[in-house]
Design an enzyme around this catalytic site. Structure first.
Site, PDB file in Angstrom:
ATOM      1  N   GLY A  47     -27.035 -39.122 -16.352  1.00 23.03           N
ATOM      2  CA  GLY A  47     -26.907 -38.594 -17.712  1.00 23.03           C
ATOM      3  C   GLY A  47     -28.068 -39.104 -18.532  1.00 23.03           C
ATOM      4  O   GLY A  47     -28.726 -40.073 -18.134  1.00 23.03           O
ATOM      5  N   CYS A  73     -27.488 -43.220 -10.902  1.00 23.08           N
ATOM      6  CA  CYS A  73     -28.367 -43.318 -12.067  1.00 23.08           C
ATOM      7  C   CYS A  73     -27.587 -43.829 -13.288  1.00 23.08           C
ATOM      8  O   CYS A  73     -27.121 -44.960 -13.273  1.00 23.08           O
ATOM      9  CB  CYS A  73     -29.061 -41.975 -12.315  1.00 23.08           C
ATOM     10  SG  CYS A  73     -30.466 -42.154 -13.419  1.00 23.08           S
ATOM     11  N   TYR A  74     -27.400 -42.993 -14.307  1.00 16.21           N
ATOM     12  CA  TYR A  74     -26.597 -43.429 -15.460  1.00 16.21           C
ATOM     13  C   TYR A  74     -25.234 -43.922 -14.985  1.00 16.21           C
ATOM     14  O   TYR A  74     -24.706 -44.917 -15.491  1.00 16.21           O
ATOM     15  CB  TYR A  74     -26.432 -42.258 -16.437  1.00 16.21           C
ATOM     16  CG  TYR A  74     -25.594 -42.572 -17.660  1.00 16.21           C
ATOM     17  CD1 TYR A  74     -26.168 -43.140 -18.785  1.00 16.21           C
ATOM     18  CD2 TYR A  74     -24.226 -42.294 -17.689  1.00 16.21           C
ATOM     19  CE1 TYR A  74     -25.408 -43.445 -19.907  1.00 16.21           C
ATOM     20  CE2 TYR A  74     -23.456 -42.591 -18.801  1.00 16.21           C
ATOM     21  CZ  TYR A  74     -24.046 -43.160 -19.911  1.00 16.21           C
ATOM     22  OH  TYR A  74     -23.300 -43.451 -21.017  1.00 16.21           O
ATOM     23  N   HIS A 102     -31.679 -40.848  -7.305  1.00 14.43           N
ATOM     24  CA  HIS A 102     -30.868 -39.639  -7.095  1.00 14.43           C
ATOM     25  C   HIS A 102     -30.854 -39.240  -5.616  1.00 14.43           C
ATOM     26  O   HIS A 102     -31.766 -38.569  -5.149  1.00 14.43           O
ATOM     27  CB  HIS A 102     -31.437 -38.493  -7.931  1.00 14.43           C
ATOM     28  CG  HIS A 102     -31.254 -38.699  -9.398  1.00 14.43           C
ATOM     29  ND1 HIS A 102     -30.105 -38.347 -10.063  1.00 14.43           N
ATOM     30  CD2 HIS A 102     -32.064 -39.257 -10.326  1.00 14.43           C
ATOM     31  CE1 HIS A 102     -30.212 -38.669 -11.332  1.00 14.43           C
ATOM     32  NE2 HIS A 102     -31.401 -39.229 -11.530  1.00 14.43           N
ATOM     33  N   GLU A 123     -29.109 -37.055  -4.301  1.00 14.26           N
ATOM     34  CA  GLU A 123     -28.841 -35.614  -4.185  1.00 14.26           C
ATOM     35  C   GLU A 123     -30.117 -34.774  -4.219  1.00 14.26           C
ATOM     36  O   GLU A 123     -30.113 -33.601  -3.851  1.00 14.26           O
ATOM     37  CB  GLU A 123     -27.880 -35.168  -5.303  1.00 14.26           C
ATOM     38  CG  GLU A 123     -28.442 -35.179  -6.727  1.00 14.26           C
ATOM     39  CD  GLU A 123     -28.415 -36.551  -7.417  1.00 14.26           C
ATOM     40  OE1 GLU A 123     -28.290 -37.572  -6.721  1.00 14.26           O
ATOM     41  OE2 GLU A 123     -28.547 -36.588  -8.651  1.00 14.26           O
ATOM     42  N   SER A 160     -21.610  -4.545  -7.507  1.00 14.29           N
ATOM     43  CA  SER A 160     -23.009  -4.314  -7.903  1.00 14.29           C
ATOM     44  C   SER A 160     -23.907  -4.206  -6.679  1.00 14.29           C
ATOM     45  O   SER A 160     -25.037  -3.763  -6.774  1.00 14.29           O
ATOM     46  CB  SER A 160     -23.490  -5.475  -8.766  1.00 14.29           C
ATOM     47  OG  SER A 160     -23.619  -6.630  -7.956  1.00 14.29           O
ATOM     48  N   GLY A 161     -23.381  -4.641  -5.525  1.00  9.15           N
ATOM     49  CA  GLY A 161     -24.230  -4.675  -4.335  1.00  9.15           C
ATOM     50  C   GLY A 161     -24.920  -6.014  -4.182  1.00  9.15           C
ATOM     51  O   GLY A 161     -25.598  -6.264  -3.202  1.00  9.15           O
ATOM     52  N   GLY A 162     -24.753  -6.901  -5.157  1.00  4.46           N
ATOM     53  CA  GLY A 162     -25.287  -8.261  -5.034  1.00  4.46           C
ATOM     54  C   GLY A 162     -24.427  -9.055  -4.052  1.00  4.46           C
ATOM     55  O   GLY A 162     -23.375  -8.583  -3.618  1.00  4.46           O
ATOM     56  N   VAL A 163     -24.883 -10.256  -3.726  1.00  4.57           N
ATOM     57  CA  VAL A 163     -24.180 -11.050  -2.720  1.00  4.57           C
ATOM     58  C   VAL A 163     -22.731 -11.326  -3.132  1.00  4.57           C
ATOM     59  O   VAL A 163     -21.802 -11.105  -2.348  1.00  4.57           O
ATOM     60  CB  VAL A 163     -24.899 -12.410  -2.500  1.00  4.57           C
ATOM     61  CG1 VAL A 163     -24.155 -13.260  -1.497  1.00  4.57           C
ATOM     62  CG2 VAL A 163     -26.324 -12.187  -2.068  1.00  4.57           C
ATOM     63  N   ASP A 164     -22.541 -11.770  -4.370  1.00  3.96           N
ATOM     64  CA  ASP A 164     -21.200 -12.202  -4.770  1.00  3.96           C
ATOM     65  C   ASP A 164     -20.196 -11.055  -4.738  1.00  3.96           C
ATOM     66  O   ASP A 164     -19.122 -11.171  -4.159  1.00  3.96           O
ATOM     67  CB  ASP A 164     -21.219 -12.822  -6.175  1.00  3.96           C
ATOM     68  CG  ASP A 164     -22.179 -14.001  -6.257  1.00  3.96           C
ATOM     69  OD1 ASP A 164     -22.514 -14.546  -5.190  1.00  3.96           O
ATOM     70  OD2 ASP A 164     -22.599 -14.343  -7.371  1.00  3.96           O
ATOM     71  N   SER A 165     -20.561  -9.940  -5.370  1.00  2.95           N
ATOM     72  CA  SER A 165     -19.569  -8.866  -5.409  1.00  2.95           C
ATOM     73  C   SER A 165     -19.385  -8.236  -4.030  1.00  2.95           C
ATOM     74  O   SER A 165     -18.299  -7.764  -3.697  1.00  2.95           O
ATOM     75  CB  SER A 165     -19.903  -7.821  -6.485  1.00  2.95           C
ATOM     76  OG  SER A 165     -21.084  -7.137  -6.183  1.00  2.95           O
ATOM     77  N   SER A 166     -20.416  -8.250  -3.193  1.00  2.00           N
ATOM     78  CA  SER A 166     -20.270  -7.692  -1.843  1.00  2.00           C
ATOM     79  C   SER A 166     -19.346  -8.559  -0.988  1.00  2.00           C
ATOM     80  O   SER A 166     -18.479  -8.051  -0.280  1.00  2.00           O
ATOM     81  CB  SER A 166     -21.629  -7.577  -1.153  1.00  2.00           C
ATOM     82  OG  SER A 166     -22.472  -6.743  -1.902  1.00  2.00           O
ATOM     83  N   LYS A 207     -23.123 -20.780  -4.175  1.00  2.00           N
ATOM     84  CA  LYS A 207     -23.787 -19.588  -3.634  1.00  2.00           C
ATOM     85  C   LYS A 207     -23.964 -19.653  -2.108  1.00  2.00           C
ATOM     86  O   LYS A 207     -23.689 -18.683  -1.405  1.00  2.00           O
ATOM     87  CB  LYS A 207     -25.166 -19.464  -4.281  1.00  2.00           C
ATOM     88  CG  LYS A 207     -25.819 -18.140  -4.080  1.00  2.00           C
ATOM     89  CD  LYS A 207     -25.302 -17.197  -5.100  1.00  2.00           C
ATOM     90  CE  LYS A 207     -25.877 -15.825  -4.979  1.00  2.00           C
ATOM     91  NZ  LYS A 207     -25.421 -14.992  -6.089  1.00  2.00           N
TER      92      LYS A 207
END
Ligand code: XMP
Length: 509
Positions: A54, A81-82, A168, A170, A222-228, A365
């Site tokens: 943070g 970190c923080y 970090h 990550e 929409s044909g995007g990854v998520d909606s497909s 994602k």
């Protein structure tokens, strides 16, 4: 039902990244605000807790903090970190402003008898970003890593199962960072790693079935990854109780509308395609301002969708492709709005339905893509690069005409084809052409031309929040350039965008 790690967010820029790394280690985790009550945390029965970084200083009065009780739950805690400084501060150590701050890659020495560094090398680079440092260890802790300027680069209290890293782990630049997190999860917290996409797919299918029963589900595809992936999941769960409405706004990439339609031809769903290109273009006529374009497209999208939905009659559920980063981002709430992102968030006001189904709500994602693979969705839909909801409208600078859309579609298709030919398509995370609408003088044959300048953009990124421009080899660029000017009319100049994000953004508008 799964082993759970809670990532407590203290406002750090890498909070999502921490959660993704934990999930990559096959352990499920959720990001929660540092304001979450101890009772709530207890009720969630976590195997471990991670404090994020943070921007604040722990010793200042209004800095985010947490009740000391958190260290008494018997649950292992890792501070980053923080979060590491906060742990030291709250357990009796001291944090001060350092005379030398550390930023970036820093050579670090590790005590490999420490749990976090088990089976790892004694030296390596870590990614630092701090001004404050732990000047006095709390009692019962030992320092397990140090750098030239930082005496406590990591610490642990094995008895109380409290651990901290000043850097970090990550971030990709920390060597073995994910292995250190893995050591926390598996060695300190005793996780077994029960989070996999194949098990999630079945769980998600079952819970959608249970929720939906014999109800009707409506999805804006929409044909995007998520909606497909969402469509594939729902189709497996409830078959043709699902209707997908695919609004083709005419601002898709070349042939994309047909490809999306073809991809779902064999799936058990009702698929409705609406060719609404003319409607969108009419409303966009003469509009130059990017945010105005986004707004118009968002509104028009809802209208078209609503018109179609009415034809279907009542539906019981509206499916939404919300994914975990949206959930985390909307929870944070105070990030500056750089560009309003167009998604289907506005729909619930316009369509009559009882409830929402959002089975991707907990996934990142890359997990959505893995789920797509599990479900047997076409590869090119699963691995599709992000495409903005407003489509080519925000890749044509200034006003949009049918002619410009066609020019950009052709040029963009050549760019994509050549990137694929050069086998760079998996290395460059997003790449596309932009029609700048600027004209310049050129010469073709013996004639003067006065035509458009096309810009090419290619970026490498892991999270799309920051990005670097892709180092596309010159010979590949040369081939792309020569093909586009030869094959696409009205373009006589091509430039390559060499800015990173920040200070630029990925899209031009
Ligand atoms: P920027 O341009 O903000 O883009 O650096 C980051 C990522 O978001 C995508 N993007 C959008 N996606 N609607 C979307 O659905 C939008 O209005 C939009 N604007 C940008 C962009 O393609 C990139 O992947």
């Amino acid at each position: 039902m799964h082993e759970l790690i809670i990532v407590l967010d203290f406002g750090g820029q890498y909070n999502q990244l921490i959660a993704r790394r934990v999930r990559e280690c096959n352990v499920y985790c959720e990001v929660k605000s540092y304001k979450t009550s101890i009772e709530e945390i207890k009720a969630l029965n976590p195997k471990g807790i991670i404090f994020t970084g943070g921007p604040n200083s722990v010793y200042l009065e209004d800095s985010p903090t947490i009740s000391k009780e958190i260290f008494e739950l018997g649950v292992p805690v890792l501070g980053l970190c923080y979060g590491c400084q906060l742990m030291a501060h709250l357990t009796g150590g001291k944090v001060d402003c350092a005379s030398v701050s550390e930023f970036g890659k820093t050579e670090t020495n590790f005590d490999t008898s420490g749990v976090l560094f088990k089976d790892l090398p004694e030296k390596g680079n870590t990614w630092m970003s701090h001004v404050d440092y732990i000047s006095k260890l709390p009692e019962g802790f030992k320092a397990t890593a140090y750098t030239a300027d930082c005496p406590v680069a990591a610490m642990e209290n094995e008895e109380r199962k409290l651990y901290g890293m000043q850097y970090h782990p990550e971030v990709m630049h920390t060597e073995n960072g994910t292995k250190m997190l893995r050591n926390f999860l598996y060695e300190a917290c005793g996780c077994k790693g029960d989070w996999t996409m194949s098990s999630y797919a079945q769980t998600a299918i079952n819970s959608v079935r249970e929720k939906v029963g014999d109800g009707k589900v409506l999805l804006a595809l929409s044909g995007g990854v998520d909606s497909s992936v969402l469509a594939a999941l729902l189709s497996k769960a409830v078959g043709n109780q699902l209707t997908c409405i695919f609004v083709d706004h005419g601002l898709m990439r070349k042939n994309e509308g047909d490809e999306v339609e073809a991809a779902f031809a064999d799936w058990d769903v009702n698929f409705v395609r609406v060719n609404a290109g003319e409607r969108f273009l009419a409303r966009l006529k003469g509009v130059e301002e990017p945010e105005a374009k986004r707004k118009i497209i968002g509104e028009e999208f809802i209208r078209v969708f609503e018109d179609e939905a009415k034809k279907i009659g009542t539906v019981d559920f509206l499916a939404q492709g919300t994914i975990y980063p949206d959930v985390i981002e909307s929870g944070a709430g105070d990030a500056a709005v750089i560009k309003s992102h167009h998604n289907v968030g506005g729909l619930p006001d316009y369509v009559d339905f009882k409830d929402i189904v959002e089975p991707l709500r907990l996934l990142f994602k890359d997990e959505v893509r893995q789920l797509g693979v599990e479900l047997g969705l076409a590869d090119y839909l699963v691995w599709r690069q992000p495409f903005p909801g407003p489509g080519l409208a925000i890749r044509i600078i200034g006003d949009i005409t049918e002619e410009k859309v066609a020019i950009l579609q052709d040029a963009d298709a050549i760019f994509r084809e050549e990137i694929a030919n050069a086998k760079l398509d998996r290395d460059i995370n997003q790449y596309f052409a932009v029609l700048t609408s600027m004209r310049s003088v050129g010469v073709m044959g013996d004639f003067r031309t006065y035509d458009y300048t096309l810009a090419l953009r290619g970026v490498t990124t892991s999270d799309f929040m920051t990005a670097d421009f892709a180092r596309i080899p010159y010979d590949v660029l040369e081939k792309i350039s020569s093909r586009i000017v030869n094959e696409v009319k009205s373009i006589n100049r091509i430039v390559y965008d060499i800015t990173s994000k920040p200070p630029s953004t990925i899209e031009w508008e």
